[in-house]
Design a protein around this motif. Structure first.
Motif, short mmCIF file in Angstrom:
data_model
loop_
_atom_site.label_atom_id
_atom_site.label_comp_id
_atom_site.label_asym_id
_atom_site.label_seq_id
_atom_site.Cartn_x
_atom_site.Cartn_y
_atom_site.Cartn_z
N ASP A 198 0.84 -1.20 0.00
CA ASP A 198 0.00 0.00 0.00
C ASP A 198 0.88 1.25 0.00
N GLU A 199 1.84 1.28 0.92
CA GLU A 199 2.71 2.45 1.04
C GLU A 199 3.59 2.63 -0.18
N ALA A 200 3.95 1.52 -0.85
CA ALA A 200 4.82 1.61 -2.02
C ALA A 200 4.08 2.10 -3.26
N GLY A 201 2.76 2.14 -3.21
CA GLY A 201 2.00 2.71 -4.30
C GLY A 201 1.49 1.73 -5.34
N ALA A 202 1.43 0.43 -5.00
CA ALA A 202 0.81 -0.51 -5.92
C ALA A 202 -0.66 -0.14 -6.09
N ASP A 203 -1.19 -0.27 -7.29
CA ASP A 203 -2.58 0.12 -7.54
C ASP A 203 -3.57 -0.90 -6.98
N VAL A 204 -3.22 -2.16 -7.08
CA VAL A 204 -4.04 -3.26 -6.54
C VAL A 204 -3.09 -4.18 -5.79
N ILE A 205 -3.47 -4.62 -4.60
CA ILE A 205 -2.66 -5.57 -3.86
C ILE A 205 -3.45 -6.84 -3.67
N GLY A 206 -2.76 -7.96 -3.52
CA GLY A 206 -3.53 -9.19 -3.41
C GLY A 206 -2.70 -10.40 -3.09
N LEU A 207 -3.37 -11.56 -3.18
CA LEU A 207 -2.78 -12.86 -2.88
C LEU A 207 -3.01 -13.79 -4.06
N ASN A 208 -2.05 -14.68 -4.30
CA ASN A 208 -2.26 -15.70 -5.31
C ASN A 208 -1.41 -16.92 -4.99
N CYS A 209 -1.80 -18.05 -5.55
CA CYS A 209 -1.06 -19.30 -5.52
C CYS A 209 -0.95 -19.89 -4.11
N SER A 210 -0.25 -21.01 -4.00
CA SER A 210 0.13 -21.70 -2.76
C SER A 210 -1.02 -22.36 -2.01
N VAL A 211 -2.17 -21.71 -1.93
CA VAL A 211 -3.27 -22.26 -1.14
C VAL A 211 -4.54 -22.30 -1.98
N GLY A 212 -5.50 -23.08 -1.48
CA GLY A 212 -6.80 -23.15 -2.12
C GLY A 212 -7.70 -22.01 -1.69
N PRO A 213 -8.93 -21.98 -2.18
CA PRO A 213 -9.82 -20.84 -1.93
C PRO A 213 -10.21 -20.67 -0.47
N SER A 214 -10.33 -21.75 0.30
CA SER A 214 -10.73 -21.62 1.69
C SER A 214 -9.70 -20.85 2.50
N ALA A 215 -8.43 -21.25 2.40
CA ALA A 215 -7.37 -20.54 3.12
C ALA A 215 -7.19 -19.13 2.58
N MET A 216 -7.37 -18.95 1.28
CA MET A 216 -7.18 -17.61 0.71
C MET A 216 -8.26 -16.65 1.19
N LEU A 217 -9.47 -17.13 1.38
CA LEU A 217 -10.53 -16.26 1.89
C LEU A 217 -10.12 -15.65 3.22
N GLU A 228 -5.80 0.23 2.17
CA GLU A 228 -6.82 1.01 1.47
C GLU A 228 -6.96 0.64 0.01
N ARG A 229 -5.98 -0.05 -0.55
CA ARG A 229 -6.01 -0.34 -1.98
C ARG A 229 -7.04 -1.42 -2.33
N PRO A 230 -7.49 -1.44 -3.58
CA PRO A 230 -8.31 -2.57 -4.03
C PRO A 230 -7.51 -3.88 -3.89
N VAL A 231 -8.21 -4.97 -3.66
CA VAL A 231 -7.58 -6.25 -3.36
C VAL A 231 -7.94 -7.27 -4.43
N SER A 232 -6.97 -8.11 -4.80
CA SER A 232 -7.20 -9.18 -5.77
C SER A 232 -6.94 -10.53 -5.10
N ALA A 233 -7.61 -11.57 -5.60
CA ALA A 233 -7.49 -12.91 -5.03
C ALA A 233 -7.48 -13.94 -6.14
N LEU A 234 -6.38 -14.71 -6.25
CA LEU A 234 -6.25 -15.74 -7.28
C LEU A 234 -5.74 -17.03 -6.63
N PRO A 235 -6.64 -17.81 -6.01
CA PRO A 235 -6.21 -19.04 -5.35
C PRO A 235 -5.94 -20.17 -6.34
#
Length: 614
Positions: A198-217, A228-235
């Protein structure tokens, strides 16, 4: 820059990103030992077809086939010189498939090497490597960038830095990968990574890979609350199962789609899939979310918690960590001897030697790590046995060669729990064969490991998460006054000093004048130095050191002394070797914090004789 993509980021609707590229390419016949990024040049129609299938399935954003298309990973295939060409081609293929229906994100994954402070690659070098990939993607016409599957926040920040240098204010998605417990491989919690991105100025921050959808939720809920940034999720499509020689992902498209909606309801604004997913996962997700309708799902993003204002932690004072630390802090000369763990499990011989050293007034016993490719007790348990049985402090040598970073963390925490307080941190010599046909790991080097232990002494793991009470290690490092590249050796020593080394030991020294010249080069680093000493047992032993041990310089005058003494027999030569070592110690003693004696065969009585007071 795409106006539409910028509008999506600034709006509050949910948008669908495509799924895995590698999974689908594998399903379509590409063997795993091929360079998937090179397919942009060698099989462009195949790559184009995967992109087109995702667009038809309802993906609003598609990623280029460039996850590993950086110079470091391409070098393994002899393709580092084609970095630009591969990325340009990939971007153009995705652009062709997207048409007006989707936006194109240039996919950038980790370099595949450790960067400082955990490895030898500087942040500037890392940023420059990323810049080569970014330049190709930008030339190919991507709408934004997807930085994904990073476990090191610092490396991700260098990728973001590269995008800003090359592509200005192009939209950037910055995604970390986490384990099921909600931490990176370095131990950083979701919240800390979210705030850093967030502080570095990424437009969207998020998580991907390594885990399935339950843990990612669970991780997404924490990330939404922390930034404060929009968040992305790609399990991933669940955790893979090994079936035969293949890894199979078992989460169905329906299951993934249901969780995509739950993540959108939790605040994720961009959802998609990673390993194990394909166009059918995308189709059902887009259908369930209604992203093709006139009323897409809308969410409100929670406000982040304020970061704490606690002062930066401080390590325990050196004098409070161990008896060795007290001697170093007080400027009292340290007498140390190096021993080797026994072949087999019986410690009686090791204990007998350490007992004689203790009774001779030696302050610390150094324990060699993984020598001679034989079945030996490891240095840490050997140190525990000696300290438990004899009460003399040890300095186990701990090598990066044989363990990955997680294994080293476990070892070090166990050593602290067992009461060990001193360590000599070394990279370790490359394996030279032997009966076990093993190779080196080198997940990090001694500089990175020194940084790891410094963090532990602050009560933090490498990711900045608390480990509870801080460890109290006195951290030693190695330095070689006779290195073939002295400038590189001094540069590495400066990094070790910056990482918090409490003392250093040298290779065996036979030339006091050359040694003192080196000391003058490094005295500004403020690291106490223990001179390495080796009393030659014979002329043959001295000649071996002079001609077959890299980094050890035995002057001709010493060889001549050993030759003259050997004329009077083996005992005379052995005595002369002790005299040589004692003379070196006497000359350099005013300029060092102590001495570490090693001997042929690790003969403790000869080593103790070198350290006897005159």
């Amino acid at each position: 820059m795409s106006v539409r993509l910028r509008g999506w980021i600034e709006g509050d609707a949910v948008h669908v990103i495509d799924g895995a590229m590698g999974t689908v390419l594998y399903q379509r016949g590409v063997f795993v030992n091929q360079c998937y990024d090179e397919l942009n040049l060698t099989q462009p129609d195949l790559v184009l077809g995967v992109h087109a299938d995702y667009v038809r399935a309802g993906a609003q954003l598609i990623e280029t086939n460039t996850f590993g298309a950086n110079p470091v990973k391409l070098e393994a295939f002899g393709l580092d010189g084609s970095t630009g060409e591969i990325n340009v081609a990939a971007a153009r293929l995705a652009r062709q498939a997207a048409g007006e229906r989707a936006e194109v994100l240039g996919a950038i994954g980790p370099l595949g090497i450790r960067i400082e402070p955990w490895g030898p690659t500087s942040v500037d070098e890392a940023a420059a490597l990323f810049e080569r990939q970014v330049a190709g993607l930008a030339e190919g016409g991507v709408d934004g960038f997807m930085l994904e599957t990073f476990s090191d926040v610092d490396e991700l920040l260098q990728a973001l830095r590269a995008v800003r240098r090359v592509a200005g204010d192009a939209p950037v998605f910055a995604q970390m990968t986490f384990g099921e417990e909600g931490h990176t491989a370095y131990g950083a919690p979701v919240e800390a990574a979210a705030r850093a991105l967030d502080e570095a100025g990424a437009d969207v921050i998020g998580l991907n890979c390594s885990v399935g959808p339950s843990a990612m939720l669970f991780g997404i809920e924490r990330m939404v609350a922390a930034a404060e940034r929009p968040v992305s999720a790609l399990p991933n499509a669940g955790l893979p199962r090994d079936i035969g020689d293949r890894k199979i992902y078992l989460a169905s498209p329906e299951y993934m789609a249901r969780y995509a909606r739950r993540m959108a309801e939790a605040g994720a604004r961009f959802v998609g899939g990673c390993c194990g997913t394909g166009p059918e996962h995308t189709r059902l997700t887009a259908t369930l979310l209604g992203t093709n309708s006139h009323e897409p799902v809308r969410v409100a993003v929670a406000q982040p918690a304020e970061p704490g204002g606690d002062p930066a932690p401080e390590p325990p004072p050196l004098a409070d960590r161990s008896a060795l630390g007290r001697r170093l802090a007080a400027g009292r000369f340290v007498r140390a001897v190096e021993v080797t763990p026994p072949h087999g499990w019986d410690p009686s011989e090791l204990l007998a030697g350490a007992r004689r050293l203790r009774d001779a007034g030696v302050h610390t016993v150094h324990i060699v790590d993984g020598l001679a490719h034989r079945s030996r007790i490891a240095s840490l348990p050997a140190a525990i046995v000696i300290e438990r049985e004899l009460g003399i402090e040890t300095v186990p040598h701990y090598s990066c060669r044989d363990r990955n970073m997680l294994g080293m963390l476990s070892d070090l925490l166990g050593a602290a729990a067992a009461g060990l307080r001193n360590l000599l941190l070394i990279t370790g010599d490359p394996p030279r064969g032997g009966p076990y046909d093993t190779g080196g790991v080198y997940d990090i080097d001694s500089i990175g490991l020194t940084n790891v232990v410094r963090q532990l002494n602050l009560g933090l793991d490498p990711g900045g998460s608390s480990i509870g009470s801080p460890t109290s290690f006195v951290k030693g490092v190695a330095v070689n006054p006779g290195a073939l590249d002295p400038e590189e050796e001094i540069r590495r020593f400066a990094w070790k000093a910056e990482a918090g080394a409490d003392f250093a030991v040298t290779q065996p020294t036979f030339d006091p004048d050359a040694f003192l010249a080196f000391v003058r080069e490094i005295e500004g680093f403020g690291v106490p130095l223990l001179v390495g000493l080796w009393p030659p047992l014979s002329l043959e032993n001295a000649e071996f050191l002079a001609h077959e041990v890299p980094g050890v310089d035995v002057p001709p005058a010493v060889l001549e002394r050993m030759a003259r003494a050997q004329q009077w027999g083996a005992d005379a030569a052995a005595r002369e070797g002790i005299a040589v070592a004692r003379e070196v110690m006497g000359t350099v003693r005013p300029h060092v914090a102590g001495a570490l004696v090693s001997t042929p065969g690790h003969e403790v009585d000869r080593a103790a004789a070198v350290l006897e007071e005159p």
